[in-house]
Write an enzyme that holds these catalytic residues in place. Structure first.
Site, PDB file in Angstrom:
ATOM      1  CD  GLU A 148      -2.686   1.355   2.837  1.00  0.00           C
ATOM      2  OE1 GLU A 148      -3.318   2.638   2.571  1.00  0.00           O
ATOM      3  OE2 GLU A 148      -2.925   0.392   3.409  1.00  0.00           O
ATOM      4  CG  ASP A 181      -6.172   5.007   1.949  1.00  0.00           C
ATOM      5  OD1 ASP A 181      -6.557   6.572   1.194  1.00  0.00           O
ATOM      6  OD2 ASP A 181      -5.895   4.961   3.157  1.00  0.00           O
ATOM      7  CG  HIS A 207      -8.067   1.026   1.893  1.00  0.00           C
ATOM      8  ND1 HIS A 207      -6.309   1.550   2.836  1.00  0.00           N
ATOM      9  CD2 HIS A 207      -7.932  -0.252   1.929  1.00  0.00           C
ATOM     10  CE1 HIS A 207      -6.534   0.053   3.435  1.00  0.00           C
ATOM     11  NE2 HIS A 207      -7.499  -0.756   2.537  1.00  0.00           N
ATOM     12  CD  GLU A 247      -7.188   2.450   5.561  1.00  0.00           C
ATOM     13  OE1 GLU A 247      -7.191   1.224   6.162  1.00  0.00           O
ATOM     14  OE2 GLU A 247      -7.135   3.237   4.748  1.00  0.00           O
TER      15      GLU A 247
END
Length: 275
Positions: A148, A181, A207, A247
């Protein structure tokens, strides 16, 4: 569009509350946060894995992924001496073992901050060494490893799509993937969709949060500044069929169920009616 709940926000409640809420509120799957008191990998190895597997069965809730805590407290594979690095890698390997046993779809890690005085060649050399070892292990046990990218407030290693491309080129493993994300590109004025353009089938997960554009704070959809409705339409148009984990982390821990409900309702309201 399949949705996932992240269990981090439930960390002050028994983990069964997270499974129960995910099931009752209508999430499609659950992403397990690997920190205490819920699902710390050594605790799972000591017997706690039985509870996780039982809860997944009881609530018929797929475990879409396992995300051990790797951002520096206490594990950070990018910072510290060789003993610290080795301890971090061993923990991630154990996390992959536990992810495999709980039938998780992936193990998700990040490259946390490498320190302000560390030069780029040392940073990337250490990352390549770490990922090479972890990917070899992932290949041996049959587990997908997702790297990530973080915001620049959190790390100075892998923070944007080009950094991801560099990491993937350094360690070209069939088990190594990435994700986005959406807070991370937004706070850097980087188009979210550039991840789709650059990573292709190496983009494995999303995310979804909202962002103020000036911090790493994760907001419920609608509380920040992101054009989420338009973004989700572009993501759908690209044919993305994976999970979107909403998230919520520590900002909403006082009422995780209420905010998980609100977040899911707002996320679904962003989608076209036929999704």
């Amino acid at each position: 569009m399949k949705t996932g709940m992240f269990t981090c926000g439930h960390q002050r409640l028994p983990i069964e509350h997270a499974f129960r809420d995910a099931s009752e509120l209508g999430y499609d799957g659950i992403e397990i946060w690997g920190g205490r008191p819920h699902a710390f990998a050594p605790d799972l190895k000591a017997g706690g894995i039985k509870q996780i597997k039982a809860l997944a069965q009881t609530y018929q809730m797929p475990i879409i992924g396992y995300t051990p805590e790797t951002n520096g407290y206490p594990y950070n594979m990018m910072l510290g001496d060789e003993h610290m690095r080795r301890e971090s890698l061993d923990m991630i390997k154990l996390a992959m073992d536990m992810a495999k046993e709980m039938n998780a779809g992936y193990t998700l890690i990040s490259a946390a901050h490498a320190g302000y005085l560390t030069p780029p060649n040392v940073i990337w050399g250490r990352l390549a060494e770490n990922l090479s070892e972890l990917c070899e292990y992932a290949e041996n046990i049959g587990m997908d490893l997702i790297l990530e990218p973080l915001t620049p407030y959190e790390s100075n290693v892998v923070c944007n799509a080009n950094d991801v491309l560099h990491a993937l080129a350094l360690v070209p493993s069939p088990r190594l993937f990435s994700m986005v994300d959406i807070c991370a590109p937004y706070v850097q004025a980087e188009p979210v969709m550039s991840y789709f353009d650059k990573l292709g089938d190496k983009l494995r997960h999303l995310h979804i949060v909202d962002s103020d554009g000036a911090s790493d704070t994760h907001y419920i959809p609608g509380e920040g500044k992101m054009p989420l409705r338009e973004l989700m339409r572009d993501i759908i148009d690209r044919g993305y069929e994976g999970y979107c984990t909403v998230e919520l982390v520590t900002m909403y821990m006082n009422e995780p169920r209420l905010y998980a409900r609100q977040a899911l309702e707002r996320f679904r309201a962003l989608l076209p009616e036929d999704e």
